[in-house]
Design a protein around this motif. Structure first.
Motif, PDB file in Angstrom:
ATOM      1  N   UNK A  15      40.769  47.430  17.514  1.00 34.73           N
ATOM      2  CA  UNK A  15      41.524  48.152  18.544  1.00 34.73           C
ATOM      3  C   UNK A  15      41.750  47.312  19.798  1.00 34.73           C
ATOM      4  N   UNK A  16      41.302  46.085  19.788  1.00 33.83           N
ATOM      5  CA  UNK A  16      41.636  45.174  20.891  1.00 33.83           C
ATOM      6  C   UNK A  16      43.068  44.707  20.639  1.00 33.83           C
ATOM      7  N   UNK A  17      43.989  45.640  20.843  1.00 34.60           N
ATOM      8  CA  UNK A  17      45.343  45.425  20.324  1.00 34.60           C
ATOM      9  C   UNK A  17      46.112  44.307  21.023  1.00 34.60           C
ATOM     10  N   UNK A  18      45.672  43.924  22.239  1.00 34.34           N
ATOM     11  CA  UNK A  18      46.433  42.898  22.960  1.00 34.34           C
ATOM     12  C   UNK A  18      45.770  41.520  22.897  1.00 34.34           C
ATOM     13  N   UNK A  19      44.577  41.472  22.322  1.00 34.43           N
ATOM     14  CA  UNK A  19      43.796  40.234  22.449  1.00 34.43           C
ATOM     15  C   UNK A  19      44.428  39.035  21.740  1.00 34.43           C
ATOM     16  N   UNK A  20      45.246  39.302  20.735  1.00 29.02           N
ATOM     17  CA  UNK A  20      45.854  38.167  20.024  1.00 29.02           C
ATOM     18  C   UNK A  20      47.272  37.857  20.513  1.00 29.02           C
ATOM     19  N   UNK A  97      47.442  35.652  26.200  1.00 27.81           N
ATOM     20  CA  UNK A  97      47.941  36.288  27.427  1.00 27.81           C
ATOM     21  C   UNK A  97      46.827  36.983  28.215  1.00 27.81           C
ATOM     22  N   UNK A  98      46.004  37.776  27.528  1.00 24.37           N
ATOM     23  CA  UNK A  98      44.939  38.516  28.232  1.00 24.37           C
ATOM     24  C   UNK A  98      43.976  37.573  28.916  1.00 24.37           C
ATOM     25  N   UNK A  99      43.565  36.538  28.187  1.00 21.19           N
ATOM     26  CA  UNK A  99      42.599  35.574  28.726  1.00 21.19           C
ATOM     27  C   UNK A  99      43.180  34.873  29.941  1.00 21.19           C
ATOM     28  N   UNK A 100      44.411  34.355  29.775  1.00 14.75           N
ATOM     29  CA  UNK A 100      45.028  33.581  30.864  1.00 14.75           C
ATOM     30  C   UNK A 100      45.184  34.439  32.109  1.00 14.75           C
ATOM     31  N   UNK A 101      45.765  35.617  31.941  1.00 15.11           N
ATOM     32  CA  UNK A 101      46.039  36.392  33.159  1.00 15.11           C
ATOM     33  C   UNK A 101      44.756  36.906  33.799  1.00 15.11           C
ATOM     34  N   UNK A 102      43.779  37.313  33.009  1.00 20.08           N
ATOM     35  CA  UNK A 102      42.573  37.858  33.645  1.00 20.08           C
ATOM     36  C   UNK A 102      41.739  36.758  34.296  1.00 20.08           C
ATOM     37  N   UNK A 103      41.557  35.643  33.602  1.00 19.13           N
ATOM     38  CA  UNK A 103      40.677  34.604  34.179  1.00 19.13           C
ATOM     39  C   UNK A 103      41.336  33.927  35.377  1.00 19.13           C
ATOM     40  N   UNK A 104      42.611  33.611  35.283  1.00 18.59           N
ATOM     41  CA  UNK A 104      43.255  32.943  36.422  1.00 18.59           C
ATOM     42  C   UNK A 104      43.298  33.867  37.641  1.00 18.59           C
ATOM     43  N   UNK A 105      43.544  35.144  37.412  1.00 24.23           N
ATOM     44  CA  UNK A 105      43.510  36.092  38.547  1.00 24.23           C
ATOM     45  C   UNK A 105      42.092  36.156  39.127  1.00 24.23           C
ATOM     46  N   UNK A 106      41.101  36.092  38.258  1.00 26.89           N
ATOM     47  CA  UNK A 106      39.702  36.109  38.716  1.00 26.89           C
ATOM     48  C   UNK A 106      39.360  34.885  39.546  1.00 26.89           C
ATOM     49  N   UNK A 107      39.814  33.722  39.087  1.00 27.12           N
ATOM     50  CA  UNK A 107      39.529  32.473  39.831  1.00 27.12           C
ATOM     51  C   UNK A 107      40.199  32.528  41.211  1.00 27.12           C
TER      52      UNK A 107
END
Ligand SMILES: Nc1nc2c(ncn2[C@@H]2O[C@H](COP(=O)(O)OP(=O)(O)OP(=O)(O)O)[C@@H](O)[C@H]2O)c(=O)[nH]1
Ligand SMILES: [Mg+2]
Length: 264
Positions: A15-20, A97-107
């Protein structure tokens, strides 16, 4: 009740539908980070209006944190409360997409929150949102020119808005007056009050570019090339010949390292 929340056969990871969700391979892309409610943040920390060099320095520190956190953007373009990161030759997290947007926003958020107290007396928890703009080699300069055009319009409006506020108009009056004003009238109004919109500091009008520049260094008995982070606070227009050449040069410098070239 229990069955509703705990079903042994249920595969949550499916159900992590956006992770890929991934950005297509090989295409350049921008990540645009925008400060959330930065009008309030700027007031909390006591930034000068309409522009504060210290505020811009916090944004630049956040953009530089990207280079220093192991990401390799080809460049970062900062204007107002936004940071545009361009990825061309190297993209983080296999373009997820999820990784890039969440981590870069976090940094960006943590870097801004850590920088602000060094330059201002007060602190504020800063947050950035992130969006991804899929681009192409041909569209890079066009995208940057678009953001620079937006920065110019915001610059003009911000100067005019704060002039109207200083001359006794309340926020809604000032906003209303601005809405109905032609660009020429806006320039004239500011000019009459001693502000020449064409002569404010270049970084306010045109934004700030951060990139890696190569330089030669002697190491033992040979000369090697290293790259260091540079800031350009006096940008030309990206639509001008000089501006296009600068973007071209920075993209050239961002090409994958040849042997003996190292980032610092
Ligand atoms: N005082 C001050 N404020 C600044 C400076 N640079 C950016 N800002 C503020 O940042 C805001 C950026 O605009 P927006 O992104 O549209 O506004 P926001 O308040 O961040 O709202 P959202 O992005 O929608 O959450 C400007 O309106 C200013 O209030 C600066 O140098 N000084
Ligand atoms: Mg914002």
């Amino acid at each position: 009740m229990r069955g509703l929340y705990w079903n042994k056969g249920f595969n949550h990871s499916k159900h992590e539908v956006f992770s890929q969700l991934c950005i297509p391979p090989d295409v350049p892309f921008f990540v645009r980070l925008d400060g959330r409610r930065f009008q309030a943040v700027s007031e909390t920390i006591g930034a000068e209006k309409p522009f504060d060099e210290k505020f811009a320095k916090c944004l630049v520190a956040s953009a530089k944190a990207m280079f220093q956190s192991g990401f390799s953007p080809a460049l970062a373009y900062v204007a107002s409360d936004e940071i545009n990161l361009l990825f061309v030759y190297a993209a983080p997290f296999r373009r997820r997409v999820e990784k890039i947007s969440s981590i870069l926003a976090g940094v960006a958020s943590s870097a801004f929150s850590l920088s602000a107290p060094k330059l201002f007396e007060k602190t504020s928890i800063a947050a950035f949102d992130a969006r991804i703009i899929v681009s192409s080699f041909e569209k890079i300069a066009e995208y940057l020119a678009w953001r620079q055009g937006d920065a110019w319009r915001n610059h003009n409006n911000a100067h005019a808005y704060w002039l109207l506020r200083k001359t006794g108009h309340n926020p809604s009056e000032a906003a209303k007056m601005l809405k109905g004003m032609k660009i020429k009238d806006l320039h004239d109004l500011l000019f009459r009050h001693g502000v020449n919109l064409a002569q404010t500091p270049a970084w306010q009008r045109r934004g700030i570019l951060i990139f890696r520049e190569p330089y030669k260094k002697r190491a033992q008995n040979r000369v090697v090339t290293r790259r260091r982070i540079r800031e350009n606070w006096s940008l030309p227009l990206f639509t001008s010949k000089e501006g296009k050449a600068l973007i071209q040069q920075v993209l050239e410098w961002a090409k994958p390292f040849a042997e003996g070239v190292k980032a610092v």
